[in-house]
Write an enzyme that holds these catalytic residues in place. Structure first.
Site, PDB file in Angstrom:
ATOM      1  N   ASP A   1      23.751 -11.268   5.650  1.00 33.74           N
ATOM      2  CA  ASP A   1      24.065 -12.117   4.504  1.00 33.74           C
ATOM      3  C   ASP A   1      25.566 -12.181   4.245  1.00 33.74           C
ATOM      4  OD1 ASP A   1      23.429 -13.687   2.107  1.00 33.74           O
ATOM      5  OD2 ASP A   1      24.078 -11.894   1.024  1.00 33.74           O
TER       6      ASP A   1
ATOM      7  N   LEU B   1       0.797  -1.222   0.000  1.00 32.37           N
ATOM      8  CA  LEU B   1       0.000   0.000   0.000  1.00 32.37           C
ATOM      9  C   LEU B   1       0.834   1.279   0.000  1.00 32.37           C
ATOM     10  CD1 LEU B   1      -2.839  -1.151   2.408  1.00 32.37           C
ATOM     11  CD2 LEU B   1      -2.732  -1.315  -0.088  1.00 32.37           C
ATOM     12  N   CYS B   2       2.146   1.147  -0.180  1.00 31.20           N
ATOM     13  CA  CYS B   2       3.015   2.326  -0.261  1.00 31.20           C
ATOM     14  C   CYS B   2       2.939   2.953  -1.649  1.00 31.20           C
ATOM     15  CB  CYS B   2       4.465   1.930   0.005  1.00 31.20           C
ATOM     16  SG  CYS B   2       4.832   1.661   1.731  1.00 31.20           S
ATOM     17  N   HIS B   3       2.979   4.280  -1.657  1.00 35.13           N
ATOM     18  CA  HIS B   3       3.012   5.021  -2.922  1.00 35.13           C
ATOM     19  C   HIS B   3       4.440   5.021  -3.466  1.00 35.13           C
ATOM     20  CE1 HIS B   3      -0.592   6.656  -0.998  1.00 35.13           C
ATOM     21  NE2 HIS B   3      -1.017   6.943  -2.223  1.00 35.13           N
TER      22      HIS B   3
ATOM     23  N   MET C   1       8.207   4.548   5.627  1.00 40.48           N
ATOM     24  CA  MET C   1       8.392   3.168   5.174  1.00 40.48           C
ATOM     25  C   MET C   1       9.677   3.013   4.370  1.00 40.48           C
ATOM     26  SD  MET C   1       6.093   1.595   6.700  1.00 40.48           S
ATOM     27  CE  MET C   1       6.610   0.019   6.051  1.00 40.48           C
ATOM     28  N   GLU C   2      10.044   4.027   3.621  1.00 44.61           N
ATOM     29  CA  GLU C   2      11.290   3.971   2.859  1.00 44.61           C
ATOM     30  C   GLU C   2      12.496   3.939   3.792  1.00 44.61           C
ATOM     31  OE1 GLU C   2       8.113   5.025   0.150  1.00 44.61           O
ATOM     32  OE2 GLU C   2       8.607   5.745   2.149  1.00 44.61           O
TER      33      GLU C   2
END
Length: 168
Positions: free
Chosen positions: A135, A83-85, A120-121
């Site tokens: 990793d 749902l992120c733009h 969110m970014e």
């Protein structure tokens, strides 16, 4: 607004009238400068952190690769979080610091000028950067733990400034 305030009166914006998820329409939101800082911390053996600092990991420069991975992740957040733009980011930076002999801190700062925030970014950048460290070092330390991922600060938009109250 800080994290201690009661947010029970706020509405979930990603839920439509039928109770289903939707992408928020931001057409009527005024574009502003938006900024977010997120943090991740990864705990590892002292020997692993020394090897990271000294460039002794066979896969390469761990922090350089984690830096690029974090930047790439910020740019691709809307591809991973449904749902992120998609946003035109104006800046992404990651800073690394050593908290103690076993803890690496990653801080991701993301900026844009737009109608929705970049929390969110920033969170995605910090998370993917920490996963990249894991990793690259897992062959020598599978017990590494990403022990914290959180939003530290955000500014811009209707909700204004948020600063996490930390113990530091």
């Amino acid at each position: 607004m800080n994290e201690k305030e009661n947010n029970t009166n706020l509405q979930l914006t990603h839920i439509n009238d039928q109770g289903r998820a939707h992408m928020v329409d931001v057409i009527n939101k005024a574009p502003t400068e938006r900024r977010a800082i997120a943090r991740a911390e990864i705990e590892m053996s002292e020997a692993t952190l020394v090897r990271i600092k000294e460039g002794g990991i066979k896969k390469g420069d761990v922090l350089a690769v984690a830096q690029v991975a974090g930047i790439m992740a910020a740019k691709k957040t809307s591809d991973m979080i449904p749902l992120c733009h998609p946003l035109p980011l104006t800046g992404v930076d990651l800073l690394f610091s050593f908290l103690d002999p076993t803890t690496l801190r990653i801080e991701a700062e993301v900026r844009t000028f737009g109608s929705t925030g970049v929390e969110m970014e920033a969170l995605t950048a910090a998370s993917i950067s920490a996963l990249t460290v894991y990793d690259m070092c897992k062959a020598i330390d599978r017990a590494m733990t990403i022990r914290f991922i959180g939003l530290m600060e955000k500014s811009g938009g209707q909700s204004g400034l948020f600063v996490r109250q930390s113990e530091e």
